[in-house]
Structures are given as C-alpha cells and as structure tokens.
Scaffold this active site. Structure first.
Site, PDB file in Angstrom:
ATOM      1  N   HIS A 179       4.385 -31.858  14.547  1.00  0.00           N
ATOM      2  CA  HIS A 179       4.103 -33.140  15.214  1.00  0.00           C
ATOM      3  C   HIS A 179       4.238 -33.005  16.731  1.00  0.00           C
ATOM      4  CE1 HIS A 179       4.183 -35.092  11.298  1.00  0.00           C
ATOM      5  NE2 HIS A 179       3.847 -36.237  11.886  1.00  0.00           N
ATOM      6  N   LYS A 180       5.303 -32.353  17.153  1.00  0.00           N
ATOM      7  CA  LYS A 180       5.529 -32.169  18.586  1.00  0.00           C
ATOM      8  C   LYS A 180       4.370 -31.391  19.216  1.00  0.00           C
ATOM      9  CE  LYS A 180       9.209 -30.659  21.715  1.00  0.00           C
ATOM     10  NZ  LYS A 180       8.731 -29.595  22.560  1.00  0.00           N
TER      11      LYS A 180
END
Length: 176
Positions: A37-38
């Site tokens: 996600h990051k």
C-alpha cells in the site's frame, strides 16, 4: 442476500451490495499489505486498479521451479492499512477484503468511490485457499513474500461478508 461476482467489479456490482450480504468472487484478486500500500501511494500501482479487489493478506507460498503455489491465505488486520487505504480506493479499487474493519476516512472513500469492504473470517486460511485456482503473477517480490502483491486467479472465493458498504453503512458500528 448472496452474490457471486466476477472481477473486475463494476459500479453495477457494488450498487447491489449492502452490509450483511455474502459475496463469492471469481476472476482476479490481488493481495496487498502495508508495504505494498505504501509503495502504491509513493510510486503508483504495478497494475491497473480500476475495478480491482485487494485482499489484505500475506499468503504462505510454496515455490517449485518457476511456479508458485498458495499453501494458505487468510486475512490480516485491515486497520494497519488505514493510513493508505482511502488514497488507494481513490485510484479505482472497488473492494477490499480484510478483517476487523477500517477507519472513518476509509468509510468516506468507500462512499466516494462506490466501493465496499468485505470481511474474510480469520482462521479460515485453509478454506480460502480452496477458492484459488493458481497464482498468475507476483509484483514487488523485493518486499518479501508476505508483502508482495500476488495476483490470484480465484473461483467462488469466499464466503466474504459486506461489512462496510458504499451507502455509508458499517456493520461494525451497528453491532457495537
């Protein structure tokens, strides 16, 4: 209600769903945890996210030659993705699978993007693996096997429960 949906999901698919409904998925789903996600936020996604289903899971993988086999796959705690999920939903994701629910910022993004949060039952990793036909590909393996994005070909993957819907309903809040 119970629904069998095929990915990629459409607005029409999502419009049917309400909290409490049971969903089974066929097609492609993608695992994605914290690190993925990051990186999606920082660098962009390695695939088109329109209509995609993201599964908050770190599968147990067995590798034989150039083939990967999923041994077990269960949901991880979704609130760990709270710092990123609203932005990822804004990129076109239509459903997120996980456990434990997510924050108000994510709920607002579900409404804004006509998307849903689907709960997978924790402790059912062996059950969920039965719905996986094969691993199609892996992205960002440098993050490690649990954090990589695994593209899974699934057939009647579930059961999954709609716990946060696009109508701003949240089963977790209702049952508190």
């Amino acid at each position: 209600m119970e629904y069998e949906l095929s990915t990629p999901l459409t607005d029409e698919d999502i419009n049917k769903l309400q909290v409490g409904d049971t969903v089974y998925l066929s097609g492609k789903i993608f695992t994605a945890r914290d690190s993925a996600h990051k990186r999606i936020i920082e660098s962009g996604a390695p695939m088109d996210l329109n209509g995609v289903v993201l599964f908050h899971a770190g599968p147990i993988i067995k590798q034989k030659d150039d083939k990967y086999e999923i041994v077990a796959v269960g949901p991880t705690t979704s609130m760990r993705m709270n710092p990123y999920e609203a932005d990822v939903l804004d990129m076109g994701v239509k459903a997120v699978i996980g456990k434990g629910g997510m924050d108000e910022k994510t709920q607002e993004a579900l409404v804004r993007n006509n998307a849903v949060f689907l709960t997978a039952v924790g402790g059912c990793a062996a059950l969920y693996v039965n719905g996986i036909n094969e691993v199609n590909s892996v992205k960002w393996l440098d993050l490690g096997m649990p954090e990589a994005i695994w593209e899974l070909d699934v057939k009647r993957f579930g059961p999954l429960i709609v716990t946060m819907d696009s109508n701003n309903e949240n089963l977790y809040k209702k049952n508190k």
